[in-house]
Motif scaffolding. Sequence first.
Motif, short mmCIF file in Angstrom:
data_model
loop_
_atom_site.label_atom_id
_atom_site.label_comp_id
_atom_site.label_asym_id
_atom_site.label_seq_id
_atom_site.Cartn_x
_atom_site.Cartn_y
_atom_site.Cartn_z
N CYS A 1 0.84 -1.20 0.00
CA CYS A 1 0.00 0.00 0.00
C CYS A 1 0.87 1.25 0.00
O CYS A 1 1.72 1.43 0.89
CB CYS A 1 -0.91 0.01 1.22
SG CYS A 1 -2.07 -1.36 1.33
N ASN A 2 0.63 2.10 -0.96
CA ASN A 2 1.37 3.36 -1.13
C ASN A 2 0.45 4.51 -0.72
O ASN A 2 -0.60 4.72 -1.33
CB ASN A 2 1.79 3.50 -2.59
CG ASN A 2 2.47 4.83 -2.88
OD1 ASN A 2 2.85 5.57 -1.98
ND2 ASN A 2 2.62 5.13 -4.17
N PHE A 3 0.87 5.28 0.29
CA PHE A 3 0.01 6.34 0.80
C PHE A 3 0.48 7.74 0.40
O PHE A 3 0.21 8.71 1.11
CB PHE A 3 -0.11 6.23 2.33
CG PHE A 3 -1.03 5.12 2.76
CD1 PHE A 3 -2.40 5.30 2.79
CD2 PHE A 3 -0.53 3.87 3.10
CE1 PHE A 3 -3.26 4.29 3.17
CE2 PHE A 3 -1.38 2.85 3.49
CZ PHE A 3 -2.75 3.05 3.52
N THR A 4 1.14 7.85 -0.74
CA THR A 4 1.51 9.16 -1.27
C THR A 4 1.10 9.23 -2.75
O THR A 4 0.88 8.19 -3.39
CB THR A 4 3.03 9.41 -1.18
OG1 THR A 4 3.71 8.58 -2.14
CG2 THR A 4 3.56 9.14 0.21
N PRO A 5 1.03 10.44 -3.31
CA PRO A 5 0.70 10.57 -4.73
C PRO A 5 1.91 10.36 -5.65
O PRO A 5 1.82 10.66 -6.84
CB PRO A 5 0.19 12.02 -4.82
CG PRO A 5 0.91 12.73 -3.73
CD PRO A 5 1.07 11.74 -2.62
N VAL A 6 3.00 9.85 -5.10
CA VAL A 6 4.21 9.61 -5.89
C VAL A 6 4.20 8.19 -6.43
O VAL A 6 4.12 7.22 -5.65
CB VAL A 6 5.48 9.84 -5.05
CG1 VAL A 6 6.73 9.58 -5.87
CG2 VAL A 6 5.49 11.25 -4.46
N ALA A 7 4.25 8.04 -7.75
CA ALA A 7 4.28 6.72 -8.37
C ALA A 7 5.67 6.10 -8.22
O ALA A 7 6.68 6.80 -8.27
CB ALA A 7 3.90 6.81 -9.84
N ARG A 8 5.70 4.79 -8.05
CA ARG A 8 6.96 4.03 -7.99
C ARG A 8 6.89 2.99 -9.11
O ARG A 8 6.39 1.87 -8.91
CB ARG A 8 7.10 3.33 -6.63
CG ARG A 8 6.88 4.24 -5.42
CD ARG A 8 8.00 5.22 -5.22
NE ARG A 8 7.70 6.14 -4.11
CZ ARG A 8 8.50 7.12 -3.72
NH1 ARG A 8 9.66 7.30 -4.35
NH2 ARG A 8 8.16 7.91 -2.72
N PRO A 9 7.41 3.34 -10.30
CA PRO A 9 7.24 2.46 -11.47
C PRO A 9 7.87 1.09 -11.30
O PRO A 9 7.45 0.12 -11.94
CB PRO A 9 7.92 3.24 -12.60
CG PRO A 9 7.97 4.66 -12.11
CD PRO A 9 8.11 4.59 -10.63
N ASP A 10 8.89 0.97 -10.46
CA ASP A 10 9.59 -0.30 -10.31
C ASP A 10 9.85 -0.54 -8.82
O ASP A 10 11.00 -0.58 -8.39
CB ASP A 10 10.90 -0.27 -11.10
CG ASP A 10 11.57 -1.64 -11.15
OD1 ASP A 10 10.86 -2.64 -11.02
OD2 ASP A 10 12.81 -1.68 -11.30
N TYR A 11 8.78 -0.71 -8.08
CA TYR A 11 8.92 -0.88 -6.63
C TYR A 11 9.29 -2.32 -6.34
O TYR A 11 8.60 -3.26 -6.74
CB TYR A 11 7.62 -0.51 -5.93
CG TYR A 11 7.74 -0.57 -4.42
CD1 TYR A 11 8.42 0.44 -3.73
CD2 TYR A 11 7.22 -1.63 -3.69
CE1 TYR A 11 8.55 0.39 -2.35
CE2 TYR A 11 7.35 -1.69 -2.31
CZ TYR A 11 8.03 -0.67 -1.65
OH TYR A 11 8.17 -0.71 -0.27
N ARG A 12 10.39 -2.50 -5.63
CA ARG A 12 10.85 -3.84 -5.27
C ARG A 12 10.46 -4.14 -3.83
O ARG A 12 10.70 -3.35 -2.93
CB ARG A 12 12.36 -3.97 -5.46
CG ARG A 12 12.88 -5.38 -5.19
CD ARG A 12 14.24 -5.60 -5.83
NE ARG A 12 14.16 -5.58 -7.28
CZ ARG A 12 13.79 -6.61 -8.04
NH1 ARG A 12 13.46 -7.77 -7.45
NH2 ARG A 12 13.73 -6.52 -9.33
N VAL A 13 9.86 -5.30 -3.65
CA VAL A 13 9.40 -5.70 -2.33
C VAL A 13 9.89 -7.12 -2.05
O VAL A 13 9.88 -8.00 -2.93
CB VAL A 13 7.85 -5.62 -2.23
CG1 VAL A 13 7.18 -6.49 -3.26
CG2 VAL A 13 7.38 -6.00 -0.84
#
Length: 639
Positions: free
Chosen positions: A570-582
Amino acid sequence: MAVRDKKKQTETGFITAGDRYLFGEGTHYEIYNKLGAHPKTFDGKTGYYFAVWAPHAASVSVVGDFNNWDPDACPMQVLETSGIYERFVPGIKPGELYKFAITTQTGKVIFKADPFAQYAEYRPGTASITAFNDSFRWSDSIWVQKREATNPREAAMSIYEVHLGSWKKKNRPEKDGYYTYKEAAAELAAYVKEMGYTHVELMGIAEHPYDGSWGYQVTGYYAPTSRYGTPEEFKYFVNYMHKKGIGVILDWVPAHFPRDAHGLADFDGQALFEYADPRKGEHPDWGTKVFDYEKHEVSNFLIANALYWIEQFHVDGLRVDAVASMLYLDYGRKDGEWVPNRYGGNQNLEAIEFFRHLNSVVAQRGHGAMVIAEESTAWPLVTHDPKEGGLGFTFKWNMGWMHDFLEYMKLDPYFRKFNHHKMTFGLTYFNSENFILVLSHDEVVHLKCSMINKMPGLFGDKFANLKAGYTFMLGHPGKKLLFMGQDFGQLHEWDEKVSLDWHLTEEDLHKDLQNYVRDLLHIYQKHPALYESDDDWDGFSWINANDGDRSIYSFVRYAKNHKKSLLFVCNFTPVARPDYRVGVPKRGNYTLILDNEHGAYKTGEKAPVLKAVKSECDGQPYSISLPLPAYGTAILRFS
């Protein structure tokens, strides 16, 4: 019909010495079959038998339309030293108005509604009504048997909290346009089923005089409110819900009652149902009376009432209102305004014993019904067994989580990184009780804003924020509750006088939010990982609880067999993370089953599949990479 009989009436024998003994001991769990008004035949005549507990009264009579409300017409006979008065009146039919005329020790005559009345006059009338012969035939045995065999703590529970009077209204003048119980049943069941809720929780079903109290100031504890119909029609409602696979929970208010002249306050001219000492018997904040839990008869009145709703109306649970106000003697009171217990503390020892008695009896009778505490403090062991020092509730509302969640969600996204802990703190104590996560009616009234208008940002951002919040709520351990209107973004605060704004569901953003909540709720029911182990660290594991700078949370919910576990991001900011590694705990494929832009991937749709690679991340041996949009959410299934 006029009835006049000033002679001393002989005892009818309907209330026995055994009844009086059990009532005095506080263990007559079907006392509602004896006190109140009941159709009977006596000396070959049909009529109604009346009985009332009024030990301080000088005399009592029953009055109504049948005797022109004349206190001299039908005097009642007191039964030995029990304080119970009785009277059989022949010729009375179902549906007649009545009250008890009580002559106090000072000679004043007061007119009181029947505490055990099963039906009451439509407001603003305050009389009780002789109930009809109960001819309702239940057909919910399959549901009841399943309930008795199910452990609710290991079952899915997503609750739709409803105020029937304002859920929807009819365009008609009768009874303020209220839906009847029968009318509401079909439409409400259809909506609840489509959305994926498992239960409805109804506000304000016990009779109450003032709409603005929302049913939390009760005068008729045994009477389903006549606003929506008769007791038999309410049974129809519950039966209908059960046949559609939906549970019914009622709000129940054993904490306090109003001062209305016809109600329980100073019932026989003195404090009877309430503590006599105003430092214990009055709530200064609410202007109401507090039940005297030390009196066995008062405790019996309430415990029998709980069983009445469960056994006579087949309800699946009671949500007990304002538990904290019962547990603490100093609740809402300043120094000098409360009386310590015998040990000098602020715990109400009689209320503690009341809860243990109540919850033990409900559990022992084997209905499978729940008792849920709205308890807003850190009182320990609320949902633990009384034998272990607990109170014995099935569930507790998680008010701490609710406050932290809403404080976080109201923040401008820039400031969320400084408050990252508000969303993680609930996971430090989630297994201390059996919790329900609640976003109830109390959070959308009194200038607190509607749920959608609590959210920051432009109009579209508000909906994206709420989607992310609801996704986090779904993944967080604990059963779920949403108040009506929150699932489609009701704009104005809740107002009990008007219907929800259903027209909003035709607008794109509102409809999209509603569809997204529906998808979440159906995913919840489908995946045991989300409900089997709500109070166990075996069912939850953080992946990254510390990504505060980016305001992203990732965690896993595990099923008991660790099959079909779910990864949440879950991302709680308006900033996109095109390649988020988890990071992920194991190799294999991770199938995306929902994201904030698409919603749920339905059967037949090609859902994205992400393959874990051997690359350490977040302290995990494997990881996946995924596009995470602004306010992005993702739920992925893996085995």
